[in-house]
Design an enzyme around this catalytic site. Structure first.
Site, mmCIF file in Angstrom:
data_model
loop_
_atom_site.group_PDB
_atom_site.id
_atom_site.type_symbol
_atom_site.label_atom_id
_atom_site.label_comp_id
_atom_site.label_asym_id
_atom_site.label_seq_id
_atom_site.Cartn_x
_atom_site.Cartn_y
_atom_site.Cartn_z
ATOM 1 N N LYS A 1 24.085 19.877 -1.491
ATOM 2 C CA LYS A 1 24.267 20.512 -0.185
ATOM 3 C C LYS A 1 24.197 19.512 0.969
ATOM 4 C CE LYS A 1 19.425 21.987 0.364
ATOM 5 N NZ LYS A 1 18.961 20.954 1.277
ATOM 6 N N GLU A 2 23.555 18.353 0.720
ATOM 7 C CA GLU A 2 23.444 17.382 1.806
ATOM 8 C C GLU A 2 23.967 16.022 1.367
ATOM 9 O OE1 GLU A 2 19.988 17.850 4.736
ATOM 10 O OE2 GLU A 2 19.205 18.610 2.845
ATOM 11 N N LYS B 1 10.537 2.217 2.281
ATOM 12 C CA LYS B 1 10.285 0.838 1.799
ATOM 13 C C LYS B 1 11.004 -0.190 2.655
ATOM 14 C CE LYS B 1 7.934 3.010 -0.814
ATOM 15 N NZ LYS B 1 7.799 4.450 -0.645
ATOM 16 N N GLY C 1 -3.396 13.454 6.115
ATOM 17 C CA GLY C 1 -3.146 13.219 4.688
ATOM 18 C C GLY C 1 -3.189 11.744 4.368
ATOM 19 N N GLU D 1 -8.099 12.314 6.021
ATOM 20 C CA GLU D 1 -7.955 12.772 4.629
ATOM 21 C C GLU D 1 -9.135 13.672 4.260
ATOM 22 O OE1 GLU D 1 -5.864 12.685 1.890
ATOM 23 O OE2 GLU D 1 -7.520 13.783 0.961
ATOM 24 N N ARG E 1 4.704 19.622 0.409
ATOM 25 C CA ARG E 1 6.136 19.787 0.149
ATOM 26 C C ARG E 1 6.319 21.060 -0.661
ATOM 27 N NH1 ARG E 1 9.175 15.637 1.532
ATOM 28 N NH2 ARG E 1 10.929 16.236 0.239
ATOM 29 N N ALA F 1 10.143 9.846 -7.967
ATOM 30 C CA ALA F 1 11.571 9.669 -8.234
ATOM 31 C C ALA F 1 11.830 9.238 -9.675
ATOM 32 C CB ALA F 1 12.134 8.636 -7.277
ATOM 33 N N HIS G 1 1.142 -18.723 -16.417
ATOM 34 C CA HIS G 1 0.246 -19.321 -15.438
ATOM 35 C C HIS G 1 1.043 -20.218 -14.492
ATOM 36 C CE1 HIS G 1 -3.263 -21.259 -13.696
ATOM 37 N NE2 HIS G 1 -2.662 -22.425 -13.896
HETATM 38 P P1 FAD Z 1 15.381 15.386 -4.352
HETATM 39 O O1 FAD Z 1 15.397 13.929 -4.206
HETATM 40 O O2 FAD Z 1 14.628 16.180 -3.341
HETATM 41 O O3 FAD Z 1 16.900 15.860 -4.385
HETATM 42 C C1 FAD Z 1 17.232 17.203 -4.461
HETATM 43 C C2 FAD Z 1 18.613 17.399 -3.881
HETATM 44 O O4 FAD Z 1 19.044 18.735 -4.143
HETATM 45 C C3 FAD Z 1 18.668 17.242 -2.377
HETATM 46 O O5 FAD Z 1 19.613 16.278 -2.011
HETATM 47 C C4 FAD Z 1 19.048 18.627 -1.859
HETATM 48 O O6 FAD Z 1 19.880 18.567 -0.719
HETATM 49 C C5 FAD Z 1 19.778 19.221 -3.043
HETATM 50 N N1 FAD Z 1 19.754 20.692 -3.090
HETATM 51 C C6 FAD Z 1 18.688 21.506 -2.962
HETATM 52 N N2 FAD Z 1 19.050 22.804 -3.116
HETATM 53 C C7 FAD Z 1 20.377 22.800 -3.353
HETATM 54 C C8 FAD Z 1 21.326 23.826 -3.593
HETATM 55 N N3 FAD Z 1 20.975 25.119 -3.689
HETATM 56 N N4 FAD Z 1 22.622 23.478 -3.746
HETATM 57 C C9 FAD Z 1 23.013 22.175 -3.691
HETATM 58 N N5 FAD Z 1 22.144 21.167 -3.481
HETATM 59 C C10 FAD Z 1 20.841 21.475 -3.324
HETATM 60 N N6 FAD Z 1 8.793 8.738 -5.104
HETATM 61 C C11 FAD Z 1 8.684 7.586 -5.794
HETATM 62 O O7 FAD Z 1 8.779 7.592 -7.018
HETATM 63 N N7 FAD Z 1 8.471 6.386 -5.155
HETATM 64 C C12 FAD Z 1 8.335 6.315 -3.805
HETATM 65 O O8 FAD Z 1 8.145 5.238 -3.255
HETATM 66 C C13 FAD Z 1 8.452 7.516 -3.059
HETATM 67 N N8 FAD Z 1 8.341 7.491 -1.720
HETATM 68 C C14 FAD Z 1 8.485 8.649 -1.021
HETATM 69 C C15 FAD Z 1 8.350 8.604 0.364
HETATM 70 C C16 FAD Z 1 8.483 9.767 1.105
HETATM 71 C C17 FAD Z 1 8.354 9.709 2.585
HETATM 72 C C18 FAD Z 1 8.769 10.998 0.434
HETATM 73 C C19 FAD Z 1 8.939 12.269 1.223
HETATM 74 C C20 FAD Z 1 8.881 11.056 -0.929
HETATM 75 C C21 FAD Z 1 8.740 9.884 -1.678
HETATM 76 N N9 FAD Z 1 8.836 9.893 -3.065
HETATM 77 C C22 FAD Z 1 8.689 8.729 -3.759
HETATM 78 C C23 FAD Z 1 9.093 11.139 -3.808
HETATM 79 C C24 FAD Z 1 10.567 11.213 -4.210
HETATM 80 O O9 FAD Z 1 11.372 11.130 -3.066
HETATM 81 C C25 FAD Z 1 10.832 12.510 -4.944
HETATM 82 O O10 FAD Z 1 9.927 12.640 -6.006
HETATM 83 C C26 FAD Z 1 12.245 12.527 -5.492
HETATM 84 O O11 FAD Z 1 13.193 12.426 -4.466
HETATM 85 C C27 FAD Z 1 12.500 13.807 -6.289
HETATM 86 O O12 FAD Z 1 13.789 13.752 -6.796
HETATM 87 P P2 FAD Z 1 14.594 15.089 -7.152
HETATM 88 O O13 FAD Z 1 15.901 14.625 -7.696
HETATM 89 O O14 FAD Z 1 13.749 15.971 -7.954
HETATM 90 O O15 FAD Z 1 14.809 15.846 -5.756
#
Ligand code: FAD
Length: 540
Positions: free
Chosen positions: A77-78, A93, A254, A277, A345, A393, A518
């Protein structure tokens, strides 16, 4: 007691005729590679696998499904890359890296380097650099989709029945947050010619299987008096990664990974930062020693850390917010320009009619039946943040690969969550894998702990990065490594060795016999393994 080892089907059945017959019938039930990909007649469906969401879970799942020979469609969607690429891991990062470089220059005299005119961050260039990285990476996913013949449809997916979705336009709030200055390109770097109706009209798509990878979004906590959004100085992490300016002062609610990372960034950029926290330590899900050390080291950089404290209420002032922070019986009023909500979240499940097709939801997101990642609707799997389990991620990506492999091979393999690394990218960095000391003890395990500081290491001294330590938790009787926890320079890269140790059920003895180069910071790991056995060479 050591964790029970997985049964070896060959050795455990040796010598018994009936057991051998069971083994033969087990083997006969495993589908041949041709059979595995055949039970997918896609003539009645538009595709074999439709992935909803193109975050690190969804886009990786899509690529692996295509590699396995499936016809794949991704609906997003985005932006390609999801939260991680556009609002999370990557932009944060990039911001951290600029601040870290600034601090290296500011402290260059420690390495006898004189910087005559000092150093400062150009905020405009800093933001442009971050956004360019995001945009480039996003384009990279588009190219990978093309290479793997994955069809990418822009739009919001919603279920009609268990095999059909309707895709319509998305008018959500987050795109507006990044805005034109975020250079959002809404998809692959090149025009998506495979998408017949981008963005506008409603269309239906049928799929044999679905992977739910919709991720999660920021929520705004209900703090009495704290009202408004970005414009009023109440930021979420989405606002922080697209910050329009450096606030003079900031209260971050947090002290988890997100909170401390932004604390590090904005403090480095010149904000006066306070982190609040609720738990007794920062990064409370990690080993306690790490949180305590991080609090101390961030404090040394000028960040005010209030642990065991809550934000009771806030009151709007002319320039920002007057925050009432309560710690036990003590109450402190802190005036800041911006309040950053670094917690909370929610899974993106709304408006998709998931219950209609039998997918069950729990409080934090989509419920999976077990670690095969199947939902209660048998042709629908769920991965990543939307399951409300581990919000990382790399876990989303690994789950994506796991889910589509199960779908396309007909297997029911369970995901292995024992060796999941967890990292915090502050300076100093923090990294952890496996059981913390208190988790291991709570499980009733008799543990031995080894610890080694970076301070005495030749490499740490040479690069002037002496803060922090490595801590190893192991089973006392069998020596199995149960957890590796570190804080210091480069530990987010070093943790890979700890992950491998835990995944392979390595013992202290094996790890101590593993030669570490080392001079490296990784020598602290070797010494910590040795220390857990009571004989670290360099421990005074
Ligand atoms: P997302 O990355 O949230 O992707 C889901 C996608 O689905 C989105 O693009 C959304 O638009 C789309 N979507 C939702 N509903 C629909 C729909 N109905 N139809 C079509 N599309 C839809 N994790 C790490 O491992 N290392 C890090 O350093 C880290 N840093 C982070 C820093 C911040 C500030 C934040 C907020 C998070 C961080 N995370 C980090 C967490 C990480 O971003 C998430 O765990 C990860 O993005 C999850 O991946 P995902 O594919 O499950 O979902």
């Amino acid at each position: 007691m050591s964790r029970p080892k997985p049964q070896n089907i060959l050795t455990s059945t040796a010598g018994s005729a009936s057991a051998m017959a069971t083994l033969v019938s087990e083997i006969e039930r495993i589908p041949t590679p041709e059979e595995q990909l055949q039970p997918m007649p896609n003539d009645s469906f538009d595709c074999d696998v439709c992935v909803i969401g193109a975050g690190p879970g969804g886009y990786v799942a899509a690529i692996r499904a295509a590699q396995l020979g499936a016809k794949v469609v991704v609906v997003e969607k985005e932006y390609l890359g999801g939260t991680c690429l556009n609002w999370g891991c990557i932009p944060s990062k990039a911001m951290i890296a600029s601040v870290e470089r600034l601090q290296h220059i500011q402290h260059a005299d420690k390495l006898a380097v004189e910087v005559p005119d000092g150093a400062k961050v150009n905020f405009e260039k800093f933001s442009a650099r971050r956004d360019k990285i995001v945009q480039t990476q996003r384009g990279g996913i588009g190219i990978l989709f093309k290479k793997n013949n994955i069809r990418h449809i822009e739009g919001f997916a919603k279920f009609v029945d268990a095999h059909t979705i309707e895709i319509g336009p998305w008018e959500g709030p987050r795109s507006e947050v990044r805005g034109p200055e975020g250079q959002g390109d809404k998809g692959p770097s090149e025009p998506n010619t495979q998408n017949p109706t981008p963005n506008t009209t409603q269309q239906r798509l049928s799929a044999k299987n679905f992977v739910l990878a919709m991720g999660s979004s920021c929520i705004r906590l209900n703090i009495p008096g704290l009202e408004g959004g970005r414009e009023e100085g109440v930021w979420t992490s989405d606002d922080a990664v697209t910050a329009p300016f450096v606030p003079t002062s900031m209260l971050i609610l947090g002290g988890g990974a997100v909170g401390v990372e932004f604390g590090y960034v904005f403090n480095g950029l010149g904000s006066k930062v306070t982190v609040v926290e609720m738990m007794p330590n920062l990064i409370p899900t990690m080993d306690t020693d790490l949180g305590v050390e991080l609090g101390k080291l961030l404090g040394r950089q000028g960040i005010k850390v209030h642990t065991g404290a809550t934000l009771e209420r806030a009151e709007k002032t002319k320039d920002g917010w007057k925050c009432t922070v309560k710690k036990g019986t003590e109450v402190e009023e802190i005036e800041v320009q911006v309040v950053l909500l670094g917690v909370g979240r929610k899974a993106n499940t709304e408006g998709m009619d998931l219950e209609k097709i039998g997918v069950k939801l729990h409080r934090r997101g989509v419920e999976v039946v077990d670690d095969s990642l199947k939902t209660h609707c048998p042709n629908v799997y769920a991965i990543g943040d939307v399951t409300g389990r581990i919000q990382l991620a790399h876990v989303a990506s690994a789950e994506g690969i796991h889910a589509v492999t199960n779908i396309l091979t007909g297997a029911d393999k369970q995901f292995d969550y024992r060796a999941v690394p967890s990292c915090v990218y502050t300076v100093p960095e923090v990294a952890s894998v496996g059981l913390t000391q208190s988790e291991a003890e709570a499980q009733g395990r008799d543990v031995t702990v080894g610890k080694f500081l970076f301070r005495p290491l030749g490499k740490a001294m040479a690069i002037a990065e002496q803060d922090g330590f490595v801590k190893v938790v192991a089973d006392k009787q069998y020596g199995e490594v149960l957890g590796v926890h570190m804080i210091g320079a480069h530990v987010t890269d070093m943790i890979a060795a700890g992950v491998a140790a835990i995944k392979m059920e390595a013992t202290l003895e094996v790890m101590a016999e593993t030669i570490h180069a080392h001079p490296t910071m990784a020598e602290a790991m070797l010494e910590a393994y040795e220390d857990a056995m009571g004989h670290a060479i360099h421990k005074a």
